[in-house]
Design an enzyme around this catalytic site. Structure first.
Site, PDB file in Angstrom:
ATOM      1  N   GLY A 215      50.567  68.802   5.624  1.00  0.00           N
ATOM      2  CA  GLY A 215      51.146  67.549   5.133  1.00  0.00           C
ATOM      3  C   GLY A 215      52.607  67.419   5.541  1.00  0.00           C
ATOM      4  O   GLY A 215      53.323  68.426   5.635  1.00  0.00           O
ATOM      5  N   GLY A 216      53.042  66.200   5.804  1.00  0.00           N
ATOM      6  CA  GLY A 216      54.450  65.961   6.124  1.00  0.00           C
ATOM      7  C   GLY A 216      54.841  66.616   7.434  1.00  0.00           C
ATOM      8  O   GLY A 216      54.154  66.502   8.449  1.00  0.00           O
ATOM      9  N   ASP A 217      55.968  67.325   7.395  1.00  0.00           N
ATOM     10  CA  ASP A 217      56.450  68.062   8.560  1.00  0.00           C
ATOM     11  C   ASP A 217      56.221  69.560   8.317  1.00  0.00           C
ATOM     12  O   ASP A 217      56.532  70.056   7.230  1.00  0.00           O
ATOM     13  CB  ASP A 217      57.955  67.796   8.748  1.00  0.00           C
ATOM     14  CG  ASP A 217      58.483  68.534   9.955  1.00  0.00           C
ATOM     15  OD1 ASP A 217      58.461  67.967  11.052  1.00  0.00           O
ATOM     16  OD2 ASP A 217      58.898  69.712   9.809  1.00  0.00           O
TER      17      ASP A 217
ATOM     18  N   MET B 272      58.560  68.984  -4.929  1.00  0.00           N
ATOM     19  CA  MET B 272      57.934  69.917  -5.894  1.00  0.00           C
ATOM     20  C   MET B 272      58.813  70.064  -7.146  1.00  0.00           C
ATOM     21  O   MET B 272      58.919  71.158  -7.702  1.00  0.00           O
ATOM     22  CB  MET B 272      57.733  71.307  -5.244  1.00  0.00           C
ATOM     23  CG  MET B 272      56.894  71.270  -3.997  1.00  0.00           C
ATOM     24  SD  MET B 272      56.965  72.812  -3.046  1.00  0.00           S
ATOM     25  CE  MET B 272      58.531  72.669  -2.201  1.00  0.00           C
TER      26      MET B 272
ATOM     27  N   LYS C 163      46.387  74.152  -1.338  1.00  0.00           N
ATOM     28  CA  LYS C 163      46.739  74.746  -2.619  1.00  0.00           C
ATOM     29  C   LYS C 163      47.208  73.659  -3.573  1.00  0.00           C
ATOM     30  O   LYS C 163      47.918  72.736  -3.188  1.00  0.00           O
ATOM     31  CB  LYS C 163      47.807  75.810  -2.473  1.00  0.00           C
ATOM     32  CG  LYS C 163      49.035  75.372  -1.707  1.00  0.00           C
ATOM     33  CD  LYS C 163      49.963  76.555  -1.560  1.00  0.00           C
ATOM     34  CE  LYS C 163      51.297  76.165  -0.955  1.00  0.00           C
ATOM     35  NZ  LYS C 163      51.207  75.581   0.373  1.00  0.00           N
TER      36      LYS C 163
ATOM     37  N   GLY D  86      53.006  58.983  -2.220  1.00  0.00           N
ATOM     38  CA  GLY D  86      53.627  57.910  -1.453  1.00  0.00           C
ATOM     39  C   GLY D  86      52.925  57.665  -0.125  1.00  0.00           C
ATOM     40  O   GLY D  86      52.332  58.575   0.457  1.00  0.00           O
TER      41      GLY D  86
ATOM     42  N   ASP E 141      45.479  71.598   4.823  1.00  0.00           N
ATOM     43  CA  ASP E 141      45.979  71.706   3.448  1.00  0.00           C
ATOM     44  C   ASP E 141      45.459  70.580   2.573  1.00  0.00           C
ATOM     45  O   ASP E 141      45.024  69.542   3.062  1.00  0.00           O
ATOM     46  CB  ASP E 141      47.512  71.562   3.463  1.00  0.00           C
ATOM     47  CG  ASP E 141      48.195  72.828   3.918  1.00  0.00           C
ATOM     48  OD1 ASP E 141      47.557  73.878   3.878  1.00  0.00           O
ATOM     49  OD2 ASP E 141      49.375  72.733   4.298  1.00  0.00           O
TER      50      ASP E 141
ATOM     51  N   ILE F 242      59.293  71.611   7.071  1.00  0.00           N
ATOM     52  CA  ILE F 242      60.049  71.232   5.876  1.00  0.00           C
ATOM     53  C   ILE F 242      59.225  71.589   4.642  1.00  0.00           C
ATOM     54  O   ILE F 242      58.202  70.946   4.358  1.00  0.00           O
ATOM     55  CB  ILE F 242      60.436  69.739   5.902  1.00  0.00           C
ATOM     56  CG1 ILE F 242      61.365  69.483   7.086  1.00  0.00           C
ATOM     57  CG2 ILE F 242      61.107  69.337   4.586  1.00  0.00           C
ATOM     58  CD1 ILE F 242      61.961  68.112   7.174  1.00  0.00           C
TER      59      ILE F 242
END
Ligand SMILES: C[S@@+](CC[C@H](N)C(=O)[O-])C[C@H]1O[C@@H](n2cnc3c(N)ncnc32)[C@H](O)[C@@H]1O
Length: 278
Positions: free
Chosen positions: A108-110, A191, A77, A220, A55, A113
């Site tokens: 990205g991230g988890d 978002m 995206k 961040g 992503d 989530i």
């Protein structure tokens, strides 16, 4: 720790790990940006992968750690504008698995989530594709820590809620605002930039003080981290004046005031550590 011991620890971890199998898809969380926040398992898997489907939110520095021989497929995206529709991403994963490739779906991230990891995993199950999911540090946890904001704190916040600030294009932001406005909690809006006026209007209408502290955190945990503390009342002006853009988190709650005391500006500076080595 002496370097030799550190190496042994990594080797032992590698030996204990099941390798990624041909035809298997690993849905892997890459964390919020800082490569130091990758899990060991994520690192091993991206080094074994023969195809990586990734992503926009996966940082370039993390992509540098991917097996150099792996095929890289970007399906990222930008906010509201999909480069590759979700259905096509799902199909790509199934096709790669059917070719008996070792596939990593890097997100990205988890992945579970606000990352559509659940939809992708369901599609893999429906198509009899073997898969595993590797959790990542979600941006709320990573960004809050790097900005000196404990998401819970015995004196200020007894719970934390991760909230989407964005619904599918045909839906308005209908949340349980009365619950979100109750005191003693932290709300993290993912978002949420576009719907900031709704967030301010609804939270204040349901009783949250316009003076409630709010942190905005853009990109961040990366060297481009941009963080500002404002208030609910001032949120829209701050977004406009400081030109916040996605990816940004909006953190609302009394814990935000601790940033003044706890923030360590150098913490997002992993590039400065690299620069010092050079
Ligand atoms: C589609 S969601 C993906 C969330 C991701 N799965 C996670 O666990 O963090 C994208 C949103 O996550 C937030 N986000 C992700 N990475 C971020 C970062 N490094 N800094 C600030 N916000 C971030 C932003 O609100 C962004 O619009």
């Amino acid at each position: 720790m002496p370097p030799i011991q550190r190496k042994k620890c990594l080797v032992e971890f590698q030996l204990a790990e099941q390798p990624l199998r041909p035809g298997e898809v690993a849905i892997v969380g890459a964390g919020p940006g800082d490569p130091g926040l990758l899990t060991l398992r994520a690192l091993m898997l991206i080094q074994q992968a023969e195809a990586v489907v990734y992503d926009r939110l996966v940082s370039p520095q993390i992509m540098e750690l991917v097996n150099p021989q792996a095929e890289r497929i970007h399906v990222g995206k930008a906010s509201g504008c999909h480069y590759v529709p979700q259905e096509q991403t799902n199909e790509i994963l199934v096709q790669l698995a059917m070719q008996q490739r070792r596939v990593v779906r890097l997100k990205g991230g988890d992945p579970y989530i606000f990352g559509r990891g659940g939809e992708e995993a369901e599609f893999l199950v429906d198509n009899d594709v073997d898969f595993q999911v590797v959790p990542g540090i979600t941006s709320a946890a990573g960004c809050a820590s790097y900005c000196g904001i404990p998401l819970t704190h015995r004196d200020y916040s007894q719970s934390v809620t991760f909230v989407t600030g964005h619904r599918k294009s045909d839906q308005s932001l209908e949340l349980n605002w009365a619950v979100l406005a109750a005191p003693g909690q932290t709300r993290v809006f993912y978002m949420g930039l576009h719907n900031a006026p709704t967030i301010v209007r609804e939270l204040t209408a349901h009783g949250l003080s316009p003076d409630c502290p709010v942190a905005l955190v853009e990109r961040g945990t990366t060297p481009m981290q941009h963080m500002t503390v404002t208030t609910l009342e001032q949120l829209e002006d701050t977004i406009r004046q400081e030109d916040f853009k996605p990816p940004t988190l909006i953190i609302v709650g009394e814990v935000v005031q601790l940033a003044n005391k706890l923030a360590r500006p150098g913490q997002a500076g992993w590039d400065s550590a690299l620069t010092q080595q050079a």
